[in-house]
Scaffold this active site. Structure first.
Site, PDB file in Angstrom:
ATOM      1  N   THR A 179      -7.853 -28.739  -3.219  1.00  0.00           N
ATOM      2  CA  THR A 179      -7.867 -27.280  -3.276  1.00  0.00           C
ATOM      3  C   THR A 179      -9.070 -26.875  -4.131  1.00  0.00           C
ATOM      4  OG1 THR A 179      -6.566 -27.218  -5.285  1.00  0.00           O
ATOM      5  CG2 THR A 179      -5.344 -27.156  -3.226  1.00  0.00           C
ATOM      6  N   GLU A 322      -2.690 -27.156   1.520  1.00  0.00           N
ATOM      7  CA  GLU A 322      -1.432 -27.901   1.495  1.00  0.00           C
ATOM      8  C   GLU A 322      -0.691 -27.857   2.827  1.00  0.00           C
ATOM      9  OE1 GLU A 322      -2.657 -25.851  -0.665  1.00  0.00           O
ATOM     10  OE2 GLU A 322      -2.106 -26.307  -2.733  1.00  0.00           O
ATOM     11  N   LYS A 433       1.688  -6.199 -12.417  1.00  0.00           N
ATOM     12  CA  LYS A 433       3.031  -5.850 -12.893  1.00  0.00           C
ATOM     13  C   LYS A 433       2.934  -4.586 -13.728  1.00  0.00           C
ATOM     14  CE  LYS A 433       3.871 -10.739 -12.874  1.00  0.00           C
ATOM     15  NZ  LYS A 433       2.456 -11.175 -12.925  1.00  0.00           N
ATOM     16  N   TRP A 438       6.039  -4.008  -9.061  1.00  0.00           N
ATOM     17  CA  TRP A 438       4.866  -4.739  -8.605  1.00  0.00           C
ATOM     18  C   TRP A 438       3.962  -3.839  -7.779  1.00  0.00           C
ATOM     19  CZ3 TRP A 438       6.695 -10.041  -6.279  1.00  0.00           C
ATOM     20  CH2 TRP A 438       7.093 -10.877  -7.336  1.00  0.00           C
TER      21      TRP A 438
END
Ligand code: ADP
Length: 534
Positions: A179, A322, A433, A438
């Site tokens: 990654t 992944e 936040k 959110w």
């Protein structure tokens, strides 16, 4: 039924037999180089023999530091089909990370484009296991005079042809990819022959990317970034023509290739397609049937701009290193096809439906309970499937990233509609936040990039005494356009909830990009680290 192993050697042999005349075009400094699957297969077999001659261990790691080219495609098959493990290296990694991944993977040999040697060779002494550096001559760059350095064509010229039949066990490692490591060192993912073959079939399905024999595929996404989304192996399996951009990823060069080579399927991250659109104005794009885009959220405005100008909306896909990476594709379900253009644009701006083979759930991070698919409840996306990683390669951080039942925790937060459409709200680390609620930086960016004066926008969280965090928008204007922060906020106030409106709008020259061309919020956050809001 027979237990026939799913190996890349089977894919290779089929392509060699069935598609010898299929084209492989590679753009280069002095125009395109053309070859076909027949000569590619013959050279790939000799490359397999060359790996034996070099004394690379039976399951040794073969590093590549190369652009998207026909020669890179030789490595894509010679390494795994001869039992070795292809390890694609990202030349844009920071030096320390590059050194880390070469050492962590235990690369024995590195094949590097001559133009990329400069990022690698000066640090070679820090990579003691690398015994050979094979230089693929792409025309520019210094070549060191050192016994470890071999020329790719010299190596191939004298190499015997390999049977490329060393792999019997489909679970054997075929390739690996790290990654890009936005935090800490990159993490390695190892793909098996089985997972690559199944993923290639996954990319060929009619309701996913539908890679087929009739296609001319242009993978703009680098072969060092999440396996070029599996398109190279899928194209070889399907028998599609392949067009490679080489080192020049400029909008003009890409648009030229698209038009001249009559590309039918092209794939890249949103920042690529933002640049290419203008270059396609007035050109013949009639061959194009799919513009695949993912890696970060595709702004609705971008997809719509393609629909209006090119006559073809963007086909959004979601996934990660992944997940090989193909995990979902935003095809419009047939029963929704009659919806209004506005609604269809919304569907295409979603991350789509999980592809066959990948199972998906959203999980409330606080309670660990599965959230309903009601289009409102959000949670972390978790996935499982035969081409989803089960662990990181030799990395203690694996435990944080997998749920107790083995599902991959993606770190992406999403809602899922009753029809199954994923709407990615944010990455866990990017979500804002504000006062216990959110704010989705992705949605806010999407709206801002819908403003005609805006070229690029990234929204980041800035600490706030009162609200904990508040959104700050970093905006790049189109050339010649003018817009004030107040005007943008007034425009936004008709489109998003009032408490979502950014507290500040900062006009910048360019949004910093990660090594794979995504907006780098980490860089933006550190650039504005001193900013504090009331
Ligand atoms: P890195 O994590 O190094 O950027 P990856 O390519 O593996 O490398 O990135 C995967 C991540 O990219 C996903 O977890 C997700 O956050 C983001 N991503 C990929 N596709 C999309 C998409 N279509 N929309 C929004 N985000 C996406």
């Amino acid at each position: 039924m027979q237990e026939a192993p799913l190996t890349l050697a089977g894919v290779f042999r089929r392509a060699e037999r069935l598609w010898p005349t299929k084209r492989i075009v590679t753009a280069g400094r002095s125009g395109p180089t053309r070859t076909d699957f027949g000569s590619w297969a013959e050279r790939t077999r000799r490359l397999g023999g060359a790996l034996d001659r070099l004394g690379v261990s039976d399951d040794g790691r073969v590093g590549t530091l190369a652009w998207n080219t026909a020669r890179h495609l030789e490595l894509y098959f010679a390494a795994p089909c001869s039992g070795r493990v292809l390890h694609t290296l990202n030349p844009r990694l920071f030096t320390d990370q590059l050194v880390y991944v070469v050492n962590h993977a235990d690369d024995e040999v590195v094949f590097a484009d001559r133009s990329l040697l400069g990022v690698f060779w000066p640090h070679v002494e820090r990579m003691p296991r690398v015994r050979h550096v094979v230089v693929i001559d792409d025309g520019v760059g210094e070549v060191p005079d050192d016994p470890r350095v071999v020329d790719y064509e010299d190596l191939l010229r004298s190499a015997p042809s390999s049977a490329l039949d060393q792999v019997r066990d489909e679970r054997r490692a075929a390739s690996m990819c790290y990654t890009s490591g936005t935090t800490g060192n990159p993490k390695g993912v190892v793909y098996s022959h089985r997972s690559v073959v199944l993923h290639s079939i996954g990319a060929m399905l009619a309701d996913t990317l539908a890679v087929s024999e009739a296609d001319v595929v242009l993978p703009v996404v680098p072969m060092f970034h999440a396996n070029a989304w599996g398109l190279c192996q899928a194209a070889v399996m399907a028998g599609s023509d392949l067009v490679f951009p080489g080192a020049d990823l400029s909008p003009a060069a890409l648009a030229g290739l698209l038009v001249d080579e009559r590309v039918t399927l092209a794939a890249g991250v949103p920042t690529i397609w933002m640049g290419v659109l203008e270059q396609l104005r007035g050109r013949d794009t009639s061959a194009l049937t799919r513009i695949v885009c993912g890696g970060s959220a595709v702004p609705r405005s971008l997809s719509e701009a393609y629909r209006q100008q090119v006559g073809l909306p963007i086909l959004q896909a979601w996934g990660m290193t992944e997940t090989s990476p193909l995990a979902s594709v935003a095809r419009v379900r047939s029963e929704l096809a009659g919806r209004s253009e506005e609604e269809l644009a919304d569907i295409r701006a979603s991350q789509g439906l999980a592809v066959p083979g990948v199972e998906l759930r959203i999980v409330d991070p606080a309670t660990g309970a599965e959230a309903p698919w009601d289009g409102k409840s959000s949670g972390e996306i978790q996935v499982t499937g035969p081409w989803v990683a089960a662990a990181y390669y030799d990395d203690p951080r694996s435990s944080e990233s997998f749920a107790p039942d083995g599902w991959l925790r993606t770190g992406d937060v999403a809602t899922v509609s009753p029809e199954g459409y994923i709407h990615l709200v944010d990455r866990t680390k990017d979500v804002i936040k504000s006062g216990g609620e959110w704010i989705s930086s992705v949605d806010l960016e999407n709206e801002i990039m819908g403003h005609p004066a805006v070229a690029e926008a990234a929204v980041v969280a800035v600490p706030s005494d009162k609200w904990m965090e508040r959104p700050v928008a970093c905006v790049v204007l189109r050339p010649g356009a003018s817009l004030t922060g107040e005007e943008l906020v007034a425009w936004l106030s008709e489109r998003v909830a009032k408490w979502w409106l950014p507290d500040e709008v900062l006009f910048i020259d360019e949004v910093p990009k990660t090594s794979v061309g995504k907006f780098s919020k980490k860089d933006l956050r550190s650039r504005f680290a001193d900013l504090r809001l009331p």
